[in-house]
Design a protein around this motif. Sequence first.
Motif, mmCIF file in Angstrom:
data_model
loop_
_atom_site.group_PDB
_atom_site.id
_atom_site.type_symbol
_atom_site.label_atom_id
_atom_site.label_comp_id
_atom_site.label_asym_id
_atom_site.label_seq_id
_atom_site.Cartn_x
_atom_site.Cartn_y
_atom_site.Cartn_z
ATOM 1 N N THR A 1 0.589 -1.032 0.139
ATOM 2 C CA THR A 1 -0.514 -0.212 0.260
ATOM 3 C C THR A 1 1.064 1.343 0.281
ATOM 4 O OG1 THR A 1 -0.008 0.369 2.307
ATOM 5 C CG2 THR A 1 -1.713 -0.698 1.595
ATOM 6 N N PHE A 2 0.470 2.674 -0.418
ATOM 7 C CA PHE A 2 0.780 3.993 -0.667
ATOM 8 C C PHE A 2 0.422 4.982 -0.260
ATOM 9 C CE2 PHE A 2 3.292 7.131 -2.063
ATOM 10 C CZ PHE A 2 4.992 6.626 -1.649
ATOM 11 N N ASN A 3 0.273 5.760 0.908
ATOM 12 C CA ASN A 3 -0.808 6.733 0.953
ATOM 13 C C ASN A 3 -0.174 7.808 0.357
ATOM 14 O OD1 ASN A 3 -2.510 9.443 2.376
ATOM 15 N ND2 ASN A 3 -2.794 8.188 4.049
ATOM 16 N N MET A 4 -0.705 8.348 -0.248
ATOM 17 C CA MET A 4 0.140 9.788 -1.348
ATOM 18 C C MET A 4 0.192 10.422 -0.958
ATOM 19 S SD MET A 4 2.303 10.551 -4.029
ATOM 20 C CE MET A 4 2.560 8.893 -4.540
ATOM 21 N N GLU A 5 -1.528 10.853 -0.307
ATOM 22 C CA GLU A 5 -1.708 12.176 -0.186
ATOM 23 C C GLU A 5 -0.004 12.662 1.531
ATOM 24 O OE1 GLU A 5 -5.194 14.404 2.729
ATOM 25 O OE2 GLU A 5 -5.618 12.924 1.290
ATOM 26 N N TYR A 6 -0.150 11.522 2.069
ATOM 27 C CA TYR A 6 0.296 11.920 3.551
ATOM 28 C C TYR A 6 1.814 11.589 2.895
ATOM 29 C CZ TYR A 6 2.962 11.594 7.660
ATOM 30 O OH TYR A 6 3.888 11.321 9.266
ATOM 31 N N TYR A 7 2.302 11.060 1.902
ATOM 32 C CA TYR A 7 3.710 10.860 1.365
ATOM 33 C C TYR A 7 4.215 12.749 0.776
ATOM 34 C CZ TYR A 7 7.688 9.382 -1.530
ATOM 35 O OH TYR A 7 8.775 9.222 -1.537
ATOM 36 N N GLU A 8 3.213 13.296 0.341
ATOM 37 C CA GLU A 8 2.621 14.555 -0.370
ATOM 38 C C GLU A 8 3.023 15.891 0.842
ATOM 39 O OE1 GLU A 8 0.675 17.338 -3.900
ATOM 40 O OE2 GLU A 8 0.574 14.889 -3.503
ATOM 41 N N ASN B 1 18.905 12.271 10.646
ATOM 42 C CA ASN B 1 17.189 12.419 10.494
ATOM 43 C C ASN B 1 17.289 11.018 10.317
ATOM 44 O OD1 ASN B 1 16.697 14.914 11.825
ATOM 45 N ND2 ASN B 1 17.845 15.692 10.136
ATOM 46 N N ILE B 2 17.841 9.780 10.285
ATOM 47 C CA ILE B 2 17.443 8.722 9.065
ATOM 48 C C ILE B 2 16.217 7.664 10.696
ATOM 49 C CG2 ILE B 2 19.425 6.978 10.912
ATOM 50 C CD1 ILE B 2 17.764 7.145 6.966
ATOM 51 N N ASP B 3 16.582 7.362 12.269
ATOM 52 C CA ASP B 3 15.383 7.027 12.927
ATOM 53 C C ASP B 3 13.808 7.995 12.587
ATOM 54 O OD1 ASP B 3 17.627 5.473 13.980
ATOM 55 O OD2 ASP B 3 17.855 6.119 15.632
ATOM 56 N N ALA B 4 14.041 9.275 12.872
ATOM 57 C CA ALA B 4 13.016 9.388 12.569
ATOM 58 C C ALA B 4 12.428 9.320 10.884
ATOM 59 C CB ALA B 4 12.874 11.474 12.318
ATOM 60 N N ILE B 5 13.081 9.725 9.895
ATOM 61 C CA ILE B 5 12.843 9.413 8.578
ATOM 62 C C ILE B 5 12.220 7.440 8.493
ATOM 63 C CG2 ILE B 5 13.472 8.155 6.448
ATOM 64 C CD1 ILE B 5 15.547 11.488 6.439
ATOM 65 N N ARG B 6 12.915 6.816 9.113
ATOM 66 C CA ARG B 6 12.093 5.264 8.913
ATOM 67 C C ARG B 6 11.455 5.379 10.103
ATOM 68 N NH1 ARG B 6 18.431 3.744 11.059
ATOM 69 N NH2 ARG B 6 19.122 2.853 8.547
ATOM 70 N N ALA B 7 10.954 5.617 10.760
ATOM 71 C CA ALA B 7 9.287 5.796 11.733
ATOM 72 C C ALA B 7 8.395 6.015 10.681
ATOM 73 C CB ALA B 7 10.058 6.475 13.048
ATOM 74 N N ASP B 8 8.649 7.384 10.163
ATOM 75 C CA ASP B 8 7.738 7.979 9.388
ATOM 76 C C ASP B 8 7.219 6.812 7.787
ATOM 77 O OD1 ASP B 8 5.397 10.101 9.471
ATOM 78 O OD2 ASP B 8 7.146 11.057 6.997
ATOM 79 N N PHE B 9 8.242 5.563 7.768
ATOM 80 C CA PHE B 9 7.254 5.247 7.063
ATOM 81 C C PHE B 9 6.161 4.255 7.414
ATOM 82 C CE2 PHE B 9 11.409 4.176 3.872
ATOM 83 C CZ PHE B 9 11.990 5.475 4.185
ATOM 84 N N ALA B 10 5.621 3.620 8.278
ATOM 85 C CA ALA B 10 4.756 3.065 8.873
ATOM 86 C C ALA B 10 3.258 4.072 8.010
ATOM 87 C CB ALA B 10 4.620 2.567 9.690
ATOM 88 N N ASN B 11 3.563 5.163 8.476
ATOM 89 C CA ASN B 11 2.709 6.142 8.206
ATOM 90 C C ASN B 11 2.232 6.392 6.818
ATOM 91 O OD1 ASN B 11 2.000 6.865 10.966
ATOM 92 N ND2 ASN B 11 4.032 8.224 10.458
ATOM 93 N N TYR B 12 2.303 5.690 5.151
ATOM 94 C CA TYR B 12 2.285 6.040 4.645
ATOM 95 C C TYR B 12 2.435 4.401 3.722
ATOM 96 C CZ TYR B 12 7.203 7.114 3.375
ATOM 97 O OH TYR B 12 8.928 6.882 3.243
ATOM 98 N N THR B 13 3.282 3.503 3.658
ATOM 99 C CA THR B 13 3.672 2.213 3.091
ATOM 100 C C THR B 13 3.975 1.659 4.188
ATOM 101 O OG1 THR B 13 4.614 1.773 1.082
ATOM 102 C CG2 THR B 13 6.220 2.515 2.402
ATOM 103 N N ASN B 14 3.974 -0.100 3.267
ATOM 104 C CA ASN B 14 4.804 -1.598 3.770
ATOM 105 C C ASN B 14 5.582 -1.834 3.113
ATOM 106 O OD1 ASN B 14 2.606 -1.985 1.849
ATOM 107 N ND2 ASN B 14 1.391 -3.262 3.207
#
Length: 142
Positions: free
Chosen positions: A54-61, A117-130
């Motif tokens: 899945t991919f949440n484009m709105e969140y990503y954008e 900032n890599i931990d914050a970036i990685r943690a955010d992945f779960a908010n928009y994709t698997n």
Amino acid sequence: MKFNLILSFLLLATCFIAFGQKTESGKSQKHDMTVTEKGLIKISIMYPYAEGKTFNMEYYETKHMPMVAGFLGSNLVKYTIEKGFLSGAPNQPLLFMAIGTFYVKNLREYQAAITPNIDAIRADFANYTNAIPSIFVSEVVK
């Protein structure tokens, strides 16, 4: 856990492979956000399509890409977001759901901005994709 381990490996491998790459063109850089200039470093984060991904484009954008762009500061020339919808060949499955791209002036500055900032970036992945992204670092030649 496996997702984080694989992602960590991909990001680390990208840094090691790209570290020796040419980072500056030696020419004056314009700050026109609509121009892609020779010598810029391009970091492409490609999210492969697969059944069940899945991919949440709105969140990503609206959230993820602006967050990462904020870490890059004045080194960032521009970023783009692409949404996949067709394969390049008829009757073939879609290769990528999305591709995010950062164009930066200097690879070392990019790495210096991303590393803390890599931990914050990685943690955010779960908010928009698997999906587990592939990362491609290149130099714009034309």
